[in-house]
Every structure is written in structure tokens, then in C-alpha cells.
Design a protein around this motif. Structure first.
Motif, PDB file in Angstrom:
ATOM      1  N   VAL A 230       0.843  -1.204   0.000  1.00 19.22           N
ATOM      2  CA  VAL A 230       0.000   0.000   0.000  1.00 19.22           C
ATOM      3  C   VAL A 230       0.876   1.251   0.000  1.00 19.22           C
ATOM      4  N   THR A 234       0.817   4.188  -2.836  1.00 23.41           N
ATOM      5  CA  THR A 234       0.621   5.605  -2.498  1.00 23.41           C
ATOM      6  C   THR A 234       1.721   6.469  -3.101  1.00 23.41           C
ATOM      7  N   GLN A 237       1.270   6.607  -6.952  1.00 24.65           N
ATOM      8  CA  GLN A 237       0.168   7.448  -7.434  1.00 24.65           C
ATOM      9  C   GLN A 237       0.549   8.921  -7.414  1.00 24.65           C
ATOM     10  N   ALA A 338     -14.319  -5.617  -1.680  1.00 21.96           N
ATOM     11  CA  ALA A 338     -13.401  -4.478  -1.677  1.00 21.96           C
ATOM     12  C   ALA A 338     -13.488  -3.791  -0.329  1.00 21.96           C
ATOM     13  N   VAL A 339     -12.385  -3.262   0.118  1.00 23.61           N
ATOM     14  CA  VAL A 339     -12.358  -2.420   1.315  1.00 23.61           C
ATOM     15  C   VAL A 339     -11.513  -1.199   0.973  1.00 23.61           C
ATOM     16  N   PRO A 340     -11.647  -0.119   1.757  1.00 26.46           N
ATOM     17  CA  PRO A 340     -10.732   1.009   1.519  1.00 26.46           C
ATOM     18  C   PRO A 340      -9.293   0.487   1.511  1.00 26.46           C
ATOM     19  N   ILE A 341      -8.483   1.021   0.620  1.00 20.13           N
ATOM     20  CA  ILE A 341      -7.136   0.489   0.420  1.00 20.13           C
ATOM     21  C   ILE A 341      -6.323   0.544   1.709  1.00 20.13           C
ATOM     22  N   GLU A 342      -6.532   1.587   2.504  1.00 19.53           N
ATOM     23  CA  GLU A 342      -5.740   1.679   3.730  1.00 19.53           C
ATOM     24  C   GLU A 342      -6.161   0.633   4.767  1.00 19.53           C
ATOM     25  N   HIS A 369      -7.007  -6.646  -7.199  1.00 21.46           N
ATOM     26  CA  HIS A 369      -6.659  -5.335  -7.731  1.00 21.46           C
ATOM     27  C   HIS A 369      -6.431  -4.369  -6.565  1.00 21.46           C
ATOM     28  N   ASP A 372      -7.360  -0.611  -6.616  1.00 23.88           N
ATOM     29  CA  ASP A 372      -8.696  -0.085  -6.353  1.00 23.88           C
ATOM     30  C   ASP A 372      -9.352  -0.736  -5.145  1.00 23.88           C
ATOM     31  N   SER A 374      -9.941  -3.853  -4.385  1.00 22.11           N
ATOM     32  CA  SER A 374     -10.770  -5.056  -4.506  1.00 22.11           C
ATOM     33  C   SER A 374      -9.918  -6.313  -4.502  1.00 22.11           C
ATOM     34  N   ALA A 408     -15.349  -1.517   6.741  1.00 22.85           N
ATOM     35  CA  ALA A 408     -16.026  -0.503   5.911  1.00 22.85           C
ATOM     36  C   ALA A 408     -15.974  -0.846   4.432  1.00 22.85           C
ATOM     37  N   GLY A 409     -16.016  -2.145   4.122  1.00 19.49           N
ATOM     38  CA  GLY A 409     -15.909  -2.560   2.735  1.00 19.49           C
ATOM     39  C   GLY A 409     -17.232  -2.935   2.113  1.00 19.49           C
ATOM     40  N   THR A 410     -17.153  -3.539   0.921  1.00 23.42           N
ATOM     41  CA  THR A 410     -18.353  -3.969   0.207  1.00 23.42           C
ATOM     42  C   THR A 410     -18.261  -5.456  -0.106  1.00 23.42           C
TER      43      THR A 410
ATOM     44  N   ALA B  99      -3.611   6.649   0.755  1.00 29.38           N
ATOM     45  CA  ALA B  99      -3.643   5.322   0.130  1.00 29.38           C
ATOM     46  C   ALA B  99      -4.845   5.205  -0.802  1.00 29.38           C
ATOM     47  N   ASP B 100      -5.970   5.764  -0.370  1.00 27.78           N
ATOM     48  CA  ASP B 100      -7.187   5.674  -1.187  1.00 27.78           C
ATOM     49  C   ASP B 100      -7.326   6.851  -2.138  1.00 27.78           C
ATOM     50  N   ARG B 123      -1.688  16.553  -2.849  1.00 31.07           N
ATOM     51  CA  ARG B 123      -2.566  16.020  -3.882  1.00 31.07           C
ATOM     52  C   ARG B 123      -3.351  17.151  -4.545  1.00 31.07           C
ATOM     53  N   PRO B 177     -17.086   5.619   3.159  1.00 30.66           N
ATOM     54  CA  PRO B 177     -15.767   4.994   2.949  1.00 30.66           C
ATOM     55  C   PRO B 177     -15.391   5.019   1.461  1.00 30.66           C
ATOM     56  N   PRO B 178     -14.150   5.355   1.160  1.00 27.40           N
ATOM     57  CA  PRO B 178     -13.753   5.560  -0.240  1.00 27.40           C
ATOM     58  C   PRO B 178     -13.557   4.244  -0.981  1.00 27.40           C
ATOM     59  N   LEU B 179     -14.655   3.692  -1.480  1.00 25.09           N
ATOM     60  CA  LEU B 179     -14.582   2.449  -2.254  1.00 25.09           C
ATOM     61  C   LEU B 179     -14.578   2.789  -3.741  1.00 25.09           C
ATOM     62  N   HIS B 180     -13.555   2.319  -4.435  1.00 30.09           N
ATOM     63  CA  HIS B 180     -13.462   2.604  -5.870  1.00 30.09           C
ATOM     64  C   HIS B 180     -14.294   1.626  -6.690  1.00 30.09           C
ATOM     65  N   ASN B 182     -17.885  -0.799  -6.125  1.00 24.77           N
ATOM     66  CA  ASN B 182     -18.962  -1.181  -5.209  1.00 24.77           C
ATOM     67  C   ASN B 182     -20.240  -1.243  -6.019  1.00 24.77           C
TER      68      ASN B 182
END
Lengths: 457, 457
Positions: A230, A234, A237, A338-342, A369, A372, A374, A408-410, B99-100, B123, B177-180, B182
Motif C-alpha cells: 500500500v 501511495t 500514485q 473491496a475495502v478502503p485500500i488503507e 486489484h 482499487d 478489490s 467498511a468494505g463492500t 492510500a485511497d 494532492r 468509505p472511499p470504495l473505488h 462497489n
């Protein structure tokens, strides 16, 4: 209405070739888990004929299930009686506008054919996924497909400029001109995207195109922890921005399986692995050097850069063969999460022990991935064969999804809900949200004829 | 309920500072066209207090109009009785996840403050528009704002990862939550984006961040025709891809007005002008040379490249002062339209003669974001002063919009519908679409209390 009578009446507006027998090519889903039933498969050759079919079914209360390439992974395109409406004959590339950077296609166009049409026009259509040789654009839109390039180009939702949709009552909604800005009332386009065939039949779409990459640099990087992966993401990006196209995470176990299966040695030894790719629309010689210097400067020196196209292909083969190689582990319960990347590291660290406590000897293949957030989180129970595995599905899912939600994911990142996860929807969407979804469904499909019992609980 | 009684009851859950008198700062719109009325302005200091207010109004049938920075251009935030709900006190930056690549903010955060918070974290938050010093994120989302960077980064819709919304009945929907990726049921997020305060009160949002540009190259190019400008755009998108950030079209008349007003000489002489900008997240010395060579190689040699930051600022001042400079022409009827890029030239060529035939001596100022097909098409009637102009509005709009629609365009590109254009909605959306919009509105707001008479006809 009896099947023969349905056929007789359909023949009033469909040719013989547009009404065919339903066989397993249409009735059995990609994972061979569900076998549906349908009186007939209809394959309209025009949008007008899709409208005819829908009006007919609306008037006579006949169920309809739309289907593209039948590559869905959640059973959303499996019919439960009535007609299966295949979009396969609506497969034209309608037009390309280079000025608008847009391509307009029939919904039944196969993804790979859309990619090729874009390439022939000197552009890129970036959606790319394992089933691209047979999946169709309409299905990609209906499930909001993801794949390998989401980090840079977004999901299918982000690539759709306009839609043409036949509603359950046969009416057409058409907004295909490629407008990059348009705010005229509630955005109904985004309701159909991701609706998994429950609100209307997508018959056409205008899609965004991009410049073709002229330079590609690919690296395999070993790291000690997901957190290090991660951190690398970061940093990259911030430095390389949209040049960073792919950022895939692979566990040591997944790499070992795939290396063995692929007869390709793992590029580096490490607990966790990252396959990353940079592309640039401008041809430039120094991108590889920049990447190499960057990795060294930040201490990521357990890394290999592809020095040729064949080396690059080998790296991608290792990633792509994970799915095939894991089949030797037996029957699996797979998760598209998927969950937030952090929080990816936190999720993996808390979920694995919970599963191992509940199911001694469980094997977990983690890859996906990371760019993003996931993950394909696949679990294998020792000694469990074939469909036996489904008796453990609820218990495994409960552990995995509870941990996803705690982070906090999906529970559905890029494959949709279908009939596999709709009982979970009330855990991730509130009562008022589901009530609004039902109101939208009822307004468009008062008879609940279109792909009933999918998506909604 | 009488105003004093409303205040008395509001005091049960709001502090004195959260209930204030309604004055022109809130009641008069940015264009000073509409003066609304409201019993009170409430400025809740917490999301919970927004919920309290909405529950109270829902129970007592009190109208509510949400308002951000009051910079809207279509009268969507002008109240018509009841409470004006200002989001101004909900203005925190909640969190940033590098990270997100995401920032989570209160809806009342001023756009410029969000840009600054992103910059402080290294950013870019790319939304940029004229009112960025006072407009608020919630309003940007509610009208799906556009601006200068849409070509590269999309509209506000494309920048929203998640929303927090208080519904008309006071319930909270929260997906921050920042899900890319979902895809869990119908995408209700995109219903609220662009809904202009008619479906719920946006109280928070998570937004995408990007790498900061390290290199910027700016050019002013004179061309003979709009078609040549479109040809340049098409070539540049293939060559420079997402590096192309801005591609603005300016007519000779618009440039002359602005050059005179700004006391800056026009950079080149030509019937049409393009202001374009490339940025790169990687510092590189050769981008200017590449751009210069590219322009020459393709015959666009009536061009100036900014050689310093002050030269760059001068070019942008010429573009940005068009709005101010045209005020000398008198009262105007302005249009926020878009057509497919390949039809922009056709639109301009057919609309101007139609207007000139109907209104002798009409002056037309054409400029806008050619890179995404949207134009600011401003018309000035000779000798018409102040609000007199509105008596000609219908006739002018009819000619402009009929020509927009004949070119497959939209009557609302980036400013929304509000109360200025809702009578036009049935021309651009079908009956079944408007019926679905009404059903969605009725499901969430059965009493039609939230920003009634806006957006829907």
C-alpha cells in the motif's frame, strides 16, 4: 400462456431465427451452479424487435430474463421461466467519433470486438477482463464490470456516456449522443448501470475512448507486508499519477500455485507480491529507467522489470493463471470484495485467523486489484468436493462478509449481486434505500416480470 | 405554523446561532434575478441537527430549501417560504486517505478550502470554476458542477466516491468509505448528484484526489474555423491523452472584448482562438518542446506558447475576463449548452443566422470548454436594459435550444435546471423518464416539501 402459443404469437413479429430452443448454452451459468428454465430463447435482430417482445410480454404477463454473453458470476442471467432474451444478434459497432473520443455500439457487441474497433480507429477502449472474448457490452454495463484497468480508467460505469434502453413496457429511452456534460434532471443512466437486468433491456451504449499507450513498463515487486504494498501504491500514485494502470496484489501462496501450474519461476521471493504496470500515451525511452530509479530510491529493491514483451507476458501469465492453478485445491467459495485500500492489510489479518479457527485446514488464496481496493478472496475447504461446498457457503460467507463490513468494505465489488448475494443486501443498504429501489423497480416494472428475484432481496 | 412558533420549536434542538434572520445574502440569487422568501435561515452545526430540522419539517409540513454558497446560476437555491437550510456551518475537512487517494469533507466546505486541503496533503482536487472561493462542495454535487478541468478529470459526478445524505424524513443514508468499486443494488448516489436539492440534504462526501501537476505548458492558438479547432483537439487527445487538461474556445469577438477590458493584447489574430493547457505529474523539461513541435508539424503555427508564469497568467486572464468584459454590451440572455464536439461548428453556423434574422443587431459572445463540447453562448439585444431583457428570453431560448436539440445537444451542461429551465425538461426527457423522476421524488418526499418547483416541470 402455453409455450407453443407464445411461439405462435411471437412469430407475428419475429423471424424463425429469432426464436430458438433453450439449451444449456443459455440456461446454465458460467460457474455451472444454476440451471434455469425458459420456454424459448428470443434473439431479436433489431431494437424494434426487442420493443415488440417486451410489449408482448408486458401485455401477457410473461417473465423475461435478459442475457448477454452468459459470463456473469452471480447467476443474474439465469432465467426462471418465460423468455430468455439474448442480445447476441444486436452486435454492431454503430459509430465512432474521434472528436468526441466516443464509440457507439449495440449492447450485444462482444467486449473484445469493441476493443478491436477502438484500436482500428487508433484509440483504446480500456475495459479488460478475463471473459472479454465472450462477454457483451450490455452485460458489462448491467453489472458495472471492473477488471484490470480500473485504477486508471474506472469501472464500466465511468466509461458510459449514454444509453439506449427498452423498458419493461416496450418504451424506448435513448440518450446516445456523446455528451461529456449534461445535467437535465435525475441521472437515470446510472440507475440502469449496475441494475443487473432488472429495470430494462440495455440495447445500445455510447462509450468513452482514450489514447492508445505508446510505452509500457511492467514490474514485479516483492514486499514483506500488504502495508508495504500500500505504501508503494501511495508513492507511485503521487509520482506517476494516471500512468499507473495496474497494481495487482498476489500472496506468496497464490504465486507458488500459479508458478507451478504455469511452469514459470516466481520472479522474486517474498511473502507478498505486486505486479504493476505503467503506460504512457507518448512514446518515451526513459520511463523504465524512471521506474527502476524510483523503486530503488524508495527501498523496493526486491523487484524485476520486464526487459522484453515475452518477459512481460510471463509476469502477466503468473497473475492470470492464479484462477486456473487454484482448481487443484478443490472446490472453492469465492468472494468479490473491496475495502478502503488503507484497510486491506487489516482485513486480511483479521479474516484469515477467523476462518482458520472455524474451519481447520482451510486454504485461502488472496489476490486482486489492490490499486482499487478489490480482492479475490478464495477459500478452499480440505476434502470437500464439488457442490458439497455450498453447504458451507453461508458459514464461510458470514465470516468473510462480517470482516469486510467491519473494515467498511463492500461484499460486491465488480461481479454484482445476482441471486448469490441478494439476501445480504439488507446488511449493506438501509431499509429506506431498499424501499426506494423497490419503488423504482415497481414504477418501471409493475408486474415484476423483468428478471424477478435478482438483485433485490 | 407561524414563523415565531417555528422558531420557538426549533430552539428545542438548535442553538440561537443556528437560527438567523433571512436577508438578501440568502434570499437573492447570484444573478440577482430571483428574490425568495423564508421564515428563517437555519444553519445546523452538526449532521444530527440537520436530521432534527428535517424530521421537524417533515412532521409539520414545512417547506425546506437547501443552500450552499448561493452561487447557483439557475435559481435552484432560492426559497419559496418555510426554512432556508444553509450548510455553511458544516464546513470541516473530515479526513484524507493518501492510500485511497480520497478526501472526506462536510458538504458546506468551500471548494477552495477543499483544493487547499488536498494541496497541503500533496494532492490535487481538480474541480475548478469561477466561484470556487465561495461555492460549497454540497452545491457542486447537487448541480453536478463542471468548470475548467472536465476534459481531464470529469465533472463533479465523476469525482464523488461516496455521499452522506439526510432524507426529507430525517433519515440518514451514509456511504462515505472511499470504495473505488462497489456494486450493491441500484446506484442511488448518482440520483442525489445533480438532483439540485430536491431529493435530500447532502451533508458530507468523499471525493477523489489526484497527483499534483509538476509541469504545465500553455498555448494560445489562432484558427480559421471551429472545425480546425476540433481537428486540433482530436489530434492532441490522441497524442497527449490525459495530459490535455484544458481546451477552451474563444471567438474573435470575445477575445477583442476581453483584450480591451483586460488591457492585454490578443496573442494572435484569427477568427477563432483556442487556449489549451498540458500538465504532467512528472517534472519534465521537454513537454513545451514537444507541444511546439506538434503544433508546427500539424500546421497550427499561428500560436504562442507561454514562456513564463506571468505570460501564462495573461493568457488565462484573457479567457477569464470574457464574462466581465461583455457586461459593456448590456443585458444578456446566457446559455449553458453542450453538443457533441463534432457538431459544435454546425451548431454555431446554424444558430447565429437564425438569431440575427429574428433579432436584428443581436450580438453573440461564444466561448467555452470545447474539449468537452460545452459552450457559454451569450446573446445581447441592442438597446435592451436590465430586467427588460427577460421579456425576450423565451423567444431567444427557443431559437437557441431548438438548434441545440437539432444538433443532439443538451440545454443544461453544467449549471443545472433550477427554476430557469424546468419548463424545458419535457423537451429533453421523455414522459416515462419524468414519470420515473416524479416517482423517485414522491417516494423520498411524499409531501413535496424539499425544494418544490425546482428541476421538475
Amino acid at each position: 400462456m402455453q409455450a407453443q402459443e407464445i411461439k405462435r404469437q411471437l412469430q407475428a413479429f419475429l423471424s424463425g431465427a429469432e426464436i430458438i430452443e433453450a439449451d444449456d448454452a443459455f440456461l446454465l451459468d458460467q460457474r455451472r451452479r444454476y440451471r434455469g428454465r425458459a420456454d424459448w430463447v428470443v434473439q431479436p435482430a433489431s431494437v424494434e424487435n426487442v420493443q415488440h417482445v417486451m410489449r408482448f410480454c408486458f401485455e401477457h404477463g410473461i417473465a423475461v430474463t435478459p442475457q448477454g454473453g452468459n459470463t456473469g458470476l452471480c447467476g443474474a442471467a439465469v432465467p426462471d421461466g418465460g423468455l430468455l432474451l439474448s442480445l447476441s444478434r444486436l452486435n454492431r459497432i454503430r459509430s465512432i467519433s474521434l472528436a468526441d473520443n466516443a464509440i457507439t455500439v449495440d449492447a450485444g457487441a462482444v467486449l473484445q470486438n469493441v476493443q478491436q474497433a477502438a484500436a482500428e480507429a487508433g484509440r483504446l477502449f480500456p475495459l479488460s477482463l478475463a471473459s472479454e472474448g465472450s462477454c457483451q457490452i450490455g452485460g458489462n454495463i448491467a453489472c458495472n464490470a471492473g477488471g484490470l484497468n480500473v485504477l486508471r480508467y474506472g469501472t464500466m460505469r465511468d466509461l458510459v456516456l449514454g444509453l439506449e434502453v427498452v423498458l419493461p413496457n416496450g418504451e424506448l429511452i435513448s440518450h446516445l449522443p456523446p455528451l461529456h456534460k449534461n445535467t437535465t434532471g435525475y441521472d437515470l443512466r446510472h440507475l440502469f448501470i449496475g441494475s443487473e437486468g432488472t429495470l430494462g433491456i440495455i440495447t445500445g451504449a455510447s462509450l468513452k475512448l482514450f489514447a492508445q499507450p505508446q510505452t509500457t513498463e511492467t514490474a514485479w515487486v516483492g514486499v514483506a507486508t500488504i502495508s508495504q504494498a500500500v505504501a508503494l501504491l501511495t508513492l507511485m500514485q503521487a509520482e506517476f499519477a494516471e500512468r499507473l494502470c495496474s497494481f495487482e496484489l498476489v500472496s506468496r501462496f497464490a504465486l507458488d500455485l500459479s508458478a507451478d501450474f504455469s511452469k514459470i519461476a516466481g520472479p522474486v521471493d517474498a511473502p507478498w507480491h505486486v505486479l504493476l504496470e505503467l503506460t504512457d500515451s507518448v512514446a518515451r525511452d526513459d520511463l523504465g529507467d524512471l521506474l527502476a530509479e524510483f523503486l530503488v530510491a524508495h527501498g523496493f529493491d526486491n523487484a524485476v522489470l520486464a526487459q522484453s514483451e515475452s518477459e512481460r507476458q510471463n509476469l502477466w501469465t503468473l497473475r492470470e493463471n492464479i484462477s486456473a492453478s487454484q482448481r487443484n485445491l478443490g472446490a472453492s467459495i469465492k468472494h468479490d470484495i473491496a475495502v478502503p485500500i488503507e484497510r486491506v492489510a487489516e482485513f486480511v489479518e483479521r479474516c484469515a485467523p477467523a476462518l482458520q479457527t472455524a474451519f481447520a485446514g482451510i486454504q485461502i488464496v488472496v489476490f486482486g486489484h489492490l490499486g482499487d481496493g478489490s480482492l479475490h478472496y478464495n477459500t478452499f475447504l480440505p476434502g470437500v468436493l464439488g457442490n458439497e461446498v455450498y453447504q458451507y457457503e453461508d458459514a464461510v460467507n458470514t465470516i468473510v462478509y462480517e470482516n469486510v463490513l467491519a473494515c467498511a468494505g463492500t461484499i460486491a465489488a465488480e461481479h454484482g449481486i445476482g441471486q448469490v448475494k441478494n439476501q445480504w443486501l439488507p446488511r449493506v443498504r438501509s431499509e429506506v434505500e431498499i424501499a426506494l429501489m423497490r419503488a423504482i423497480k415497481a414504477e418501471l416494472d409493475p408486474g415484476n416480470l423483468l428478471n424477478a428475484n435478482k438483485l433485490l432481496p
